[in-house]
Design a protein around this motif. Sequence first.
Motif, short mmCIF file in Angstrom:
data_model
loop_
_atom_site.label_atom_id
_atom_site.label_comp_id
_atom_site.label_asym_id
_atom_site.label_seq_id
_atom_site.Cartn_x
_atom_site.Cartn_y
_atom_site.Cartn_z
N ALA A 182 0.83 -1.20 0.00
CA ALA A 182 0.00 0.00 0.00
C ALA A 182 0.87 1.26 0.00
O ALA A 182 2.01 1.26 0.45
CB ALA A 182 -0.91 0.00 1.21
N GLY A 183 0.31 2.33 -0.53
CA GLY A 183 0.99 3.62 -0.51
C GLY A 183 2.13 3.75 -1.49
O GLY A 183 2.91 4.70 -1.40
N THR A 184 2.24 2.85 -2.44
CA THR A 184 3.31 2.90 -3.43
C THR A 184 2.79 3.41 -4.76
O THR A 184 1.60 3.32 -5.06
CB THR A 184 3.93 1.50 -3.65
OG1 THR A 184 2.90 0.60 -4.11
CG2 THR A 184 4.54 0.97 -2.37
N THR A 196 -6.44 -4.31 -9.22
CA THR A 196 -6.26 -4.17 -7.78
C THR A 196 -4.94 -4.80 -7.36
O THR A 196 -4.48 -5.78 -7.98
CB THR A 196 -7.44 -4.82 -7.01
OG1 THR A 196 -7.33 -4.54 -5.63
CG2 THR A 196 -7.45 -6.33 -7.22
N ASN A 197 -4.32 -4.24 -6.35
CA ASN A 197 -3.07 -4.78 -5.85
C ASN A 197 -3.34 -6.15 -5.23
O ASN A 197 -4.24 -6.30 -4.40
CB ASN A 197 -2.46 -3.84 -4.80
CG ASN A 197 -1.02 -4.17 -4.47
OD1 ASN A 197 -0.49 -5.20 -4.86
ND2 ASN A 197 -0.37 -3.27 -3.73
N ALA A 198 -2.56 -7.14 -5.63
CA ALA A 198 -2.79 -8.51 -5.15
C ALA A 198 -2.38 -8.70 -3.70
O ALA A 198 -2.76 -9.69 -3.07
CB ALA A 198 -2.06 -9.50 -6.03
N PHE A 202 0.56 -4.20 4.25
CA PHE A 202 1.83 -3.57 4.57
C PHE A 202 2.04 -2.38 3.64
O PHE A 202 1.48 -2.30 2.55
CB PHE A 202 3.01 -4.55 4.44
CG PHE A 202 3.25 -5.07 3.05
CD1 PHE A 202 4.12 -4.43 2.18
CD2 PHE A 202 2.62 -6.23 2.61
CE1 PHE A 202 4.35 -4.91 0.90
CE2 PHE A 202 2.85 -6.73 1.33
CZ PHE A 202 3.72 -6.07 0.48
N GLN A 203 2.85 -1.45 4.09
CA GLN A 203 3.19 -0.24 3.34
C GLN A 203 4.53 -0.43 2.64
O GLN A 203 5.41 -1.13 3.13
CB GLN A 203 3.28 0.96 4.28
CG GLN A 203 1.97 1.32 4.97
CD GLN A 203 1.06 2.14 4.09
OE1 GLN A 203 1.49 2.96 3.30
NE2 GLN A 203 -0.25 1.92 4.24
N LEU A 208 8.30 -11.17 -0.08
CA LEU A 208 7.18 -12.06 0.21
C LEU A 208 7.66 -13.49 0.44
O LEU A 208 8.53 -13.97 -0.28
CB LEU A 208 6.18 -12.05 -0.94
CG LEU A 208 5.52 -10.72 -1.29
CD1 LEU A 208 4.51 -10.93 -2.42
CD2 LEU A 208 4.84 -10.09 -0.08
N THR A 209 7.06 -14.14 1.40
CA THR A 209 7.30 -15.57 1.57
C THR A 209 6.57 -16.32 0.46
O THR A 209 5.67 -15.77 -0.21
CB THR A 209 6.78 -16.06 2.92
OG1 THR A 209 5.35 -15.89 2.96
CG2 THR A 209 7.42 -15.28 4.07
#
Length: 287
Positions: A182-184, A196-198, A202-203, A208-209
């Motif tokens: 978020a916020g990017t 939409t962002n998958a 988190f910001q 990612l695991t």
Amino acid sequence: MSRHSIGAALLFALGAVPASALAEPHPDAERIVAIGGAVTEFVYAFGAGDRLVARDTTSTFPPEAMALPDVGYMRQLSPEGVLSMRPDLILAEEGAGPPEAVALLKSAGIPYEEIPSGASPGGVLAKADAVAEVLGVADGALRAALEADLTRAAKADRAIATPQRVLFVLSAQDDRLLAAGAGTGAEAIITLAGATNAVSGFQGYKPLTDEAVIAAAPDAILMMDRGDGATDPEAQKAQVLAMPAVTATPAGKAGRVIRMNGLYLLGFGPRTGKAALDLHRALYGGA
């Protein structure tokens, strides 16, 4: 508020910000150092490229900009390098740094105008207004064209009933994807393109695991093509698609990795509306 309502609201949220509240005019400046890819693009788009004497490393468009001296990466500026260009104006996008370098430049007795950064449609329009104000030029035609592009992107967004889930990957190293949260700017352009962002929760950017990649279930993976020749795009695409976690996602099964020029995609300059429409077409098809 629905995602589409948010997209429509974003388009005009900042469009009415008065340029005079953002920057001071310097119509007589003839030796301008531009810092920030979007700022440099706007200077050229307003027909003032002949007033530039240097640019930063992120300023790679239009091609004419590449012929200018490079004063370094916008977040790692050397005051000496900038001042060696003998500028009568420093025109920098918000976020230039480091802070101590910017403080020295501001104390050098040379006008230093900061252009607000913004990854929303309204923020892009405010950026255009601010650059025009500093240059002392009319921005009517360019602003109208930019607003028309952004409006077309917003309309395309509203036409999508089921948005695709897009995972923006900044890099893939040590079998981990560094993804945009978020916020990017990446999330902003994905939203503007009608997707939409998958990932969420988190910001900024975060590795990612495998479990997080699988849970994100992206329909497409979006990556930047830096165009620097240092990375083979096809090799990087193959590397990402070969990751076990990616192969378990819809994007991996379909082999859907979309690559776009980094400045075009995330610069949020005069080409933003066109970039959003190009991403929309890559995701959903259509002319």
